[in-house]
Every structure is written in structure tokens, then in C-alpha cells.
Design a protein around this motif. Sequence first.
Motif, PDB file in Angstrom:
ATOM      1  N   SER A  96       0.794  -1.114   0.094  1.00 36.57           N
ATOM      2  CA  SER A  96       0.228  -0.106  -0.032  1.00 36.57           C
ATOM      3  C   SER A  96       0.870   1.323   0.114  1.00 36.57           C
ATOM      4  CB  SER A  96      -0.939   0.056   1.401  1.00 36.57           C
ATOM      5  OG  SER A  96      -1.771  -1.250   1.248  1.00 36.57           O
ATOM      6  N   VAL A  97       2.098   1.129   0.484  1.00 39.03           N
ATOM      7  CA  VAL A  97       2.860   2.387   0.561  1.00 39.03           C
ATOM      8  C   VAL A  97       3.146   3.214  -0.562  1.00 39.03           C
ATOM      9  CG1 VAL A  97       5.387   3.094   0.966  1.00 39.03           C
ATOM     10  CG2 VAL A  97       3.895   1.882   2.761  1.00 39.03           C
ATOM     11  N   PRO A  98       3.290   2.721  -1.738  1.00 35.28           N
ATOM     12  CA  PRO A  98       3.569   3.377  -2.886  1.00 35.28           C
ATOM     13  C   PRO A  98       2.272   4.106  -3.427  1.00 35.28           C
ATOM     14  CG  PRO A  98       4.619   1.221  -3.344  1.00 35.28           C
ATOM     15  CD  PRO A  98       3.798   1.411  -1.906  1.00 35.28           C
ATOM     16  N   ILE A  99       1.130   3.845  -3.133  1.00 38.12           N
ATOM     17  CA  ILE A  99      -0.254   4.354  -3.603  1.00 38.12           C
ATOM     18  C   ILE A  99      -0.388   5.407  -2.748  1.00 38.12           C
ATOM     19  CG2 ILE A  99      -2.490   4.353  -3.751  1.00 38.12           C
ATOM     20  CD1 ILE A  99      -1.067   3.165  -6.277  1.00 38.12           C
ATOM     21  N   LEU A 100      -0.028   5.102  -1.388  1.00 37.88           N
ATOM     22  CA  LEU A 100      -0.305   6.334  -0.246  1.00 37.88           C
ATOM     23  C   LEU A 100       0.720   7.379  -0.665  1.00 37.88           C
ATOM     24  CD1 LEU A 100      -0.835   4.049   2.806  1.00 37.88           C
ATOM     25  CD2 LEU A 100      -2.592   5.149   1.547  1.00 37.88           C
ATOM     26  N   VAL A 101       1.761   7.095  -1.021  1.00 36.15           N
ATOM     27  CA  VAL A 101       2.671   8.156  -1.134  1.00 36.15           C
ATOM     28  C   VAL A 101       2.455   8.978  -2.433  1.00 36.15           C
ATOM     29  CG1 VAL A 101       5.349   8.627  -1.960  1.00 36.15           C
ATOM     30  CG2 VAL A 101       4.532   6.949  -0.065  1.00 36.15           C
ATOM     31  N   PHE A 102       1.844   8.285  -3.460  1.00 35.19           N
ATOM     32  CA  PHE A 102       1.588   8.925  -4.657  1.00 35.19           C
ATOM     33  C   PHE A 102       0.334   9.875  -4.646  1.00 35.19           C
ATOM     34  CE2 PHE A 102      -0.960   8.466  -8.899  1.00 35.19           C
ATOM     35  CZ  PHE A 102      -0.369   9.531  -9.432  1.00 35.19           C
ATOM     36  N   TYR A 103      -0.654   9.490  -3.839  1.00 34.99           N
ATOM     37  CA  TYR A 103      -1.940  10.052  -3.641  1.00 34.99           C
ATOM     38  C   TYR A 103      -1.920  11.770  -3.391  1.00 34.99           C
ATOM     39  CZ  TYR A 103      -6.597  11.302  -2.227  1.00 34.99           C
ATOM     40  OH  TYR A 103      -7.737  11.854  -1.864  1.00 34.99           O
ATOM     41  N   PRO A 104      -1.149  11.959  -2.343  1.00 35.88           N
ATOM     42  CA  PRO A 104      -0.923  13.328  -2.033  1.00 35.88           C
ATOM     43  C   PRO A 104      -0.889  14.298  -3.253  1.00 35.88           C
ATOM     44  CG  PRO A 104       0.147  12.240  -0.372  1.00 35.88           C
ATOM     45  CD  PRO A 104      -0.104  11.184  -1.386  1.00 35.88           C
ATOM     46  N   PHE A 105       0.007  13.867  -4.420  1.00 33.08           N
ATOM     47  CA  PHE A 105       0.420  14.704  -5.144  1.00 33.08           C
ATOM     48  C   PHE A 105      -0.636  15.100  -6.203  1.00 33.08           C
ATOM     49  CE2 PHE A 105       4.259  12.660  -3.917  1.00 33.08           C
ATOM     50  CZ  PHE A 105       5.227  13.733  -3.937  1.00 33.08           C
ATOM     51  N   VAL A 106      -1.904  14.233  -6.292  1.00 36.02           N
ATOM     52  CA  VAL A 106      -2.958  14.260  -6.940  1.00 36.02           C
ATOM     53  C   VAL A 106      -4.113  14.909  -6.222  1.00 36.02           C
ATOM     54  CG1 VAL A 106      -2.269  13.059  -8.929  1.00 36.02           C
ATOM     55  CG2 VAL A 106      -3.696  11.945  -7.099  1.00 36.02           C
ATOM     56  N   GLN A 107      -4.022  14.742  -4.838  1.00 42.17           N
ATOM     57  CA  GLN A 107      -5.331  14.927  -4.080  1.00 42.17           C
ATOM     58  C   GLN A 107      -5.983  16.351  -4.223  1.00 42.17           C
ATOM     59  OE1 GLN A 107      -5.663  17.412  -1.262  1.00 42.17           O
ATOM     60  NE2 GLN A 107      -7.584  16.448  -0.602  1.00 42.17           N
ATOM     61  N   LYS A 108      -5.186  17.430  -4.487  1.00 40.27           N
ATOM     62  CA  LYS A 108      -5.930  18.832  -4.786  1.00 40.27           C
ATOM     63  C   LYS A 108      -6.583  18.892  -6.143  1.00 40.27           C
ATOM     64  CE  LYS A 108      -1.741  20.720  -7.235  1.00 40.27           C
ATOM     65  NZ  LYS A 108      -0.893  21.764  -7.209  1.00 40.27           N
ATOM     66  N   TYR A 109      -6.352  17.943  -7.036  1.00 42.90           N
ATOM     67  CA  TYR A 109      -7.440  17.968  -8.033  1.00 42.90           C
ATOM     68  C   TYR A 109      -8.502  16.805  -7.873  1.00 42.90           C
ATOM     69  CZ  TYR A 109      -3.179  19.996 -10.423  1.00 42.90           C
ATOM     70  OH  TYR A 109      -2.033  20.695 -10.663  1.00 42.90           O
ATOM     71  N   PHE A 110      -8.360  16.064  -6.874  1.00 41.97           N
ATOM     72  CA  PHE A 110      -9.350  15.066  -6.892  1.00 41.97           C
ATOM     73  C   PHE A 110     -10.654  15.413  -6.826  1.00 41.97           C
ATOM     74  CE2 PHE A 110     -11.637  11.445  -5.031  1.00 41.97           C
ATOM     75  CZ  PHE A 110     -11.146  10.456  -5.548  1.00 41.97           C
ATOM     76  N   THR A 111     -11.130  16.157  -5.821  1.00 42.84           N
ATOM     77  CA  THR A 111     -12.427  16.663  -5.387  1.00 42.84           C
ATOM     78  C   THR A 111     -12.975  17.323  -6.850  1.00 42.84           C
ATOM     79  OG1 THR A 111     -12.057  16.888  -3.144  1.00 42.84           O
ATOM     80  CG2 THR A 111     -14.147  17.874  -4.134  1.00 42.84           C
ATOM     81  N   LYS A 112     -12.367  18.434  -7.252  1.00 42.21           N
ATOM     82  CA  LYS A 112     -12.866  19.136  -8.469  1.00 42.21           C
ATOM     83  C   LYS A 112     -12.856  18.474  -9.723  1.00 42.21           C
ATOM     84  CE  LYS A 112     -11.445  23.065 -11.460  1.00 42.21           C
ATOM     85  NZ  LYS A 112     -10.527  23.989 -11.760  1.00 42.21           N
ATOM     86  N   GLY A 113     -11.886  17.394  -9.843  1.00 40.60           N
ATOM     87  CA  GLY A 113     -12.101  16.753 -11.186  1.00 40.60           C
ATOM     88  C   GLY A 113     -13.314  15.593 -10.959  1.00 40.60           C
ATOM     89  N   ILE A 114     -13.494  14.727 -10.086  1.00 44.40           N
ATOM     90  CA  ILE A 114     -14.336  13.783 -10.047  1.00 44.40           C
ATOM     91  C   ILE A 114     -15.828  14.493  -9.888  1.00 44.40           C
ATOM     92  CG2 ILE A 114     -14.400  13.613  -7.690  1.00 44.40           C
ATOM     93  CD1 ILE A 114     -14.774  10.798 -10.210  1.00 44.40           C
ATOM     94  N   MET A 115     -15.992  15.722  -9.053  1.00 40.89           N
ATOM     95  CA  MET A 115     -17.313  16.193  -9.055  1.00 40.89           C
ATOM     96  C   MET A 115     -17.813  17.040 -10.534  1.00 40.89           C
ATOM     97  SD  MET A 115     -18.467  15.629  -6.052  1.00 40.89           S
ATOM     98  CE  MET A 115     -19.720  16.685  -5.867  1.00 40.89           C
ATOM     99  N   VAL A 116     -16.863  17.633 -11.075  1.00 36.44           N
ATOM    100  CA  VAL A 116     -17.278  18.305 -12.301  1.00 36.44           C
ATOM    101  C   VAL A 116     -17.299  17.111 -13.356  1.00 36.44           C
ATOM    102  CG1 VAL A 116     -16.657  20.074 -14.138  1.00 36.44           C
ATOM    103  CG2 VAL A 116     -15.982  20.347 -11.746  1.00 36.44           C
ATOM    104  N   GLY A 117     -16.295  16.081 -13.612  1.00 33.98           N
ATOM    105  CA  GLY A 117     -16.464  15.105 -14.446  1.00 33.98           C
ATOM    106  C   GLY A 117     -17.758  14.255 -14.293  1.00 33.98           C
TER     107      GLY A 117
END
Length: 292
Positions: A267-288
Motif C-alpha cells: 500500500s505504501v507506494p499508492i499512499l505516497v503517490f496520492y497526496p500529489f493528485v489530491q488537490k485535483y481529486f475533488t474538483k475533477g471527479i465532481m465536475v466530471g
Amino acid sequence: MKKSLNDRLFDYVIIFISVLIMIMVAYPLYFVIIASFSKPEAVLSGQLTFLPVGFNVKSYQMVFQEPKIWIGYRNTIIYTGLGTVINLLLTTLCAFPLSRKDMPYRTLLTFLVSFTMLFGGGMIPVYLVVKNLGITDSIWAMVIPNALNTYNMLVMKNYFQTSIPGELQEAASIDGCSHFQTLIHVVLPLSKPILAVITLFYAVQHWNAFFNAIIYLRNEKLYPLQIVLRDILLQNSLEAVGGDMTGMYEKVMQGETMKYALIIVASVPILVFYPFVQKYFTKGIMVGAVKG
């Protein structure tokens, strides 16, 4: 503006519920971490609450001493990187034309693509197709069968429709841009949120993939990390059953904490990767996700 008493009470209730949900979501992950560093006896007896009991790293030593772990990591990184690139390329090239109002038979094509979300050929027909293509027991068996996710494509299509002004694409066309140039120079630079979200979706999907490996792969050198971790856990259990009573007890005990160590390793690699895209996550999934 000063809030009324009812407004403040409402805010306190929302904050309390949010904190409670956060604890319910975060504690299981925290428990896995402290259990992987605790003594097996403490884990089995239920002594863990908030801190590790008897610091122990033997589980991680046993995991990383296995050469197959590094082979699995290498394979999974290759599958995730290559598969995500292919996914993004096909998803974008499918979503962009379907999002344009001047696309002939756009409604019919969208329906045909969406139809695949409800009905599929089944596991055996898909396996026969992959086998006849000659890509079984190869890297392509892990990236080609799932090259396009219909749901992700529809999310990206709706984002293009609702978030990219049609006037910009028309202006690009007037300036002499082809459809492909419009996509590259106008649409994609304005689509960073949805690209980040779709990248995360596909990357997690490939990182956790194991079912395709079970079906299509026979060469152990091609096994992804998830299959390798499963084999290590099964091997440890079989050795415990086949050993003497003392050795069996020790292996069973250590196997309990090894389960948690394997979860962390995967799980660690994905947990490390997630913070870099977290700021886009809510906007992208809600608008899309808004219906276009």
C-alpha cells in the motif's frame, strides 16, 4: 455576519460527525501499521490499542529477504506505468470526439460504449480472445485487456463537455488548428484535474491487479507484486503446517504480523503517490461526474 445559535450548533454537529468518520476510516490503517511492528502474541491477544506492543521488525525482514518481492515490485511498476499511459491515451482519444457536438452519430456511439458497462462477454470468451491474440504469459496480458475503462471515459467526456468552453475549440478551429491540435493545445492544458483523477484511478487499478495475472500468467518472473505477496503468505502457512510443533507455533505467530507487513508493503507506494493528485481529486471527479 454573526452566526445564530442554531447555525453554530449545526456547524458543531457537522464537525463532530466529520471527525468521527475520519477516525473510523483512519484507525484501521493505523492499526495495520502498529500491528506490523508489534509482537505476534500481542496482536493475537488483542493488546493493541494506540501504540505497538513489543517493537518487532522481523516480519519486514522476512518479507524483504525474499528475492521475489523485488521482482514483483519491478513488474508491478512496469505494469502500472505502461498500463496507465495506454489507458490515458485511449480514454482521452475516445472521450474527446464523443464530447464534441459536431461528432456524427455521437449519441449512438455513446450508447454503444455505455452498453458495455451492463453486458460483457464473460471470462472464458475474453480469455479465448487474449489467447488467440498470442499475448498470454506476457506483459501485454496485464495491460491490453483493461486498456479502456468505460466509466472513466464517460467521466472524462462529461468533463470536456461541461468544463471546456466550446467557444475556445471553435476559436482554435478558426485559427487553423486541426482536431488533434485542438486537443493537445487547448483541451488537455485545461483538463489537469480530470487527468490527475483518471491517472489515479488507473494507477490504483493496475497496482492492485491480480486476477488477470492468475488467469493469463504462468511465468513466475512476470508475476506482479500482489501475486508474489499472496504466494509468500501461503508458503509461510504451508511451512507452519509441515513443521514440528515448536516451529509451527513460531511460524503461525509470525505469520499474523506478516499479514499486516504485507499490507503495508503493497500500500505504501499508492499512499505516497496520492497526496500529489489530491488537490485535483475533488474538483475533477465532481465536475466530471455531472451529466452532460
